[in-house]
Design a protein around this motif. Structure first.
Motif, mmCIF file in Angstrom:
data_model
loop_
_atom_site.group_PDB
_atom_site.id
_atom_site.type_symbol
_atom_site.label_atom_id
_atom_site.label_comp_id
_atom_site.label_asym_id
_atom_site.label_seq_id
_atom_site.Cartn_x
_atom_site.Cartn_y
_atom_site.Cartn_z
ATOM 1 N N ILE A 1 -1.560 -4.887 2.497
ATOM 2 C CA ILE A 1 -0.961 -4.199 3.633
ATOM 3 C C ILE A 1 -2.134 -3.765 4.508
ATOM 4 O O ILE A 1 -2.955 -2.953 4.080
ATOM 5 C CB ILE A 1 -0.097 -3.000 3.219
ATOM 6 C CG1 ILE A 1 1.082 -3.460 2.364
ATOM 7 C CG2 ILE A 1 0.401 -2.235 4.446
ATOM 8 C CD1 ILE A 1 1.992 -2.340 1.885
ATOM 9 N N GLY A 2 -2.222 -4.351 5.691
ATOM 10 C CA GLY A 2 -3.409 -4.146 6.502
ATOM 11 C C GLY A 2 -4.603 -4.771 5.818
ATOM 12 O O GLY A 2 -4.536 -5.897 5.317
ATOM 13 N N ASP A 3 -5.705 -4.021 5.736
ATOM 14 C CA ASP A 3 -6.923 -4.560 5.130
ATOM 15 C C ASP A 3 -7.188 -3.951 3.752
ATOM 16 O O ASP A 3 -8.325 -3.858 3.307
ATOM 17 C CB ASP A 3 -8.129 -4.336 6.044
ATOM 18 C CG ASP A 3 -8.385 -2.860 6.323
ATOM 19 O OD1 ASP A 3 -7.557 -2.012 5.910
ATOM 20 O OD2 ASP A 3 -9.410 -2.548 6.966
ATOM 21 N N ARG A 4 -6.122 -3.528 3.078
ATOM 22 C CA ARG A 4 -6.251 -2.962 1.739
ATOM 23 C C ARG A 4 -5.270 -3.642 0.782
ATOM 24 O O ARG A 4 -4.225 -4.155 1.195
ATOM 25 C CB ARG A 4 -5.999 -1.450 1.751
ATOM 26 C CG ARG A 4 -7.048 -0.637 2.489
ATOM 27 C CD ARG A 4 -8.383 -0.656 1.743
ATOM 28 N NE ARG A 4 -9.394 0.181 2.404
ATOM 29 C CZ ARG A 4 -10.221 -0.249 3.340
ATOM 30 N NH1 ARG A 4 -10.162 -1.516 3.744
ATOM 31 N NH2 ARG A 4 -11.113 0.548 3.870
ATOM 32 N N ILE A 5 -5.621 -3.624 -0.488
ATOM 33 C CA ILE A 5 -4.785 -4.237 -1.529
ATOM 34 C C ILE A 5 -3.711 -3.249 -1.965
ATOM 35 O O ILE A 5 -4.022 -2.129 -2.388
ATOM 36 C CB ILE A 5 -5.641 -4.643 -2.736
ATOM 37 C CG1 ILE A 5 -6.698 -5.671 -2.329
ATOM 38 C CG2 ILE A 5 -4.765 -5.207 -3.855
ATOM 39 C CD1 ILE A 5 -7.730 -5.959 -3.412
ATOM 40 N N SER A 6 -2.461 -3.664 -1.846
ATOM 41 C CA SER A 6 -1.361 -2.807 -2.276
ATOM 42 C C SER A 6 -0.845 -3.174 -3.665
ATOM 43 O O SER A 6 -0.220 -2.350 -4.334
ATOM 44 C CB SER A 6 -0.200 -2.885 -1.270
ATOM 45 O OG SER A 6 0.358 -4.195 -1.253
#
Length: 332
Positions: free
Chosen positions: A299-304
């Motif tokens: 989600i965006g530039d992070r790992i969810s």
């Protein structure tokens, strides 16, 4: 075909039907949740289609005719098979990395990832649509539905067949399709925030995050890994039922139990329209043996979410070697 026409050659049959193979594989995978089962059912679909092609009268398109054969084959297969969940579909997560991790449960027919390469087509629009239709969150949610609702929703909402066409494919009524679709959409909405999980950052962001993830594992650097994780990140590892939620729990689990110097090597790939890595574990003889496939949801530039499929046999499905030599391992 008109009665009395000569049986088409295998070449003519292939020209008419082969372009639909990747999308039929994606369709069977959505319904079955297994890339291996989907490949078998697609093969069966083409065998049935070849045997029946002299009776194809052209009342529908070849594409819709193939979807009818494939869908009915899937529904028949599911009469004797269980749904394929992820650990998150069976029990609650832990927010404490110190809990005992359950042993692998090999009695559960776990959901499998699908390589993007098997679903490739030459149509850019179809590629984008195909990715959205096979993302792990969506496939996992589909597994919560009864089989006919699963088929109706994929035919109607993913493939955009008209209601009357879906009724013809499933040998049922328009009213029955509408009813099943309403129930399926309601159940899917109750399953969770699938829409957020379907958001797709651009490929540059995906590759940057994947490179950072693989580098953190290779160097056994928990601090670098933590910087890539959302606060609400989750990790699950089929066939292990235990799964974790929250950055503190996930980071603690990786730090205490997974990340070790020189233990891992990673090779980038793509699965379910998402960035993924093939994980190789040091075997003690200098080689790195295939361990499984790790699929990242961003989600965006992070790992969810990290879905780590600990099944070495999947690596062959991705067209990669079952082991890396010491020289190959050093170069990665």
């Amino acid at each position: 075909m008109e009665e009395g026409d000569a049986m088409p050659s295998e070449t003519e049959f292939a020209v008419l039907t082969e372009p639909f193979r990747p999308e039929l594989l994606a369709h069977c995978y959505r319904i079955l949740g297994s890339v291996h089962d989907a490949e078998d059912l697609v093969q069966d679909t083409y065998l049935r289609a070849w045997r029946a092609f002299d009776r194809f009268e052209g009342r529908s398109t070849v594409r819709r005719w193939l979807y009818k054969i494939a869908t009915m084959a899937c529904l028949t297969a599911l009469e004797t098979r269980s749904r394929r969940p992820l650990p998150s579909g069976l029990g609650a997560p832990s927010d404490d990395h110190r809990v005992a991790v359950a042993a692998a449960d090999l009695t559960v027919p776990w959901l499998q990832p699908v390589p993007d390469a098997l679903l490739a087509t030459g149509d850019p629009a179809a590629i984008v649509a195909g990715r959205n239709g096979v993302r792990l969150a969506f496939i996992a949610a589909l597994q919560l539905l009864p089989t006919r609702q699963r088929a109706v929703l994929t035919l109607r909402d993913v493939l955009a067949f008209r209601t009357a066409e879906v009724a013809e494919i499933l040998d049922t009524s328009v009213a029955a399709v509408d009813s099943a679709l309403r129930r399926a959409r309601t159940r899917l909405a109750e399953a969770g925030p699938v829409a957020d999980d379907l958001a797709e950052p651009d490929e540059r962001v995906q590759r940057t995050v994947l490179d950072g993830y693989m580098d953190a594992f290779t160097r056994a650097d928990p601090d670098a890994l933590v910087k890539l994780l959302r606060a609400d990140v989750e990790v699950e590892m089929p066939p292990t039922p235990t799964w974790f939620t929250g950055r503190q729990a996930v980071a603690g689990f990786f730090t205490d139990r997974v990340l070790r110097p020189d233990r891992w090597r990673m090779v980038p790939t793509r699965a379910n329209g998402q960035p993924a890595a093939v994980a190789y574990q040091h075997a003690g003889d200098g080689c790195y043996r295939a361990h499984g496939i790790e699929v990242l949801t961003l989600i965006g530039d992070r790992i969810s979410r990290i879905t780590a499929f600990h099944d070495a046999s999947l690596v062959l499905t991705f067209g990669l070697a079952p082991a890396l030599t010491p020289q190959q391992g050093k170069r990665i």
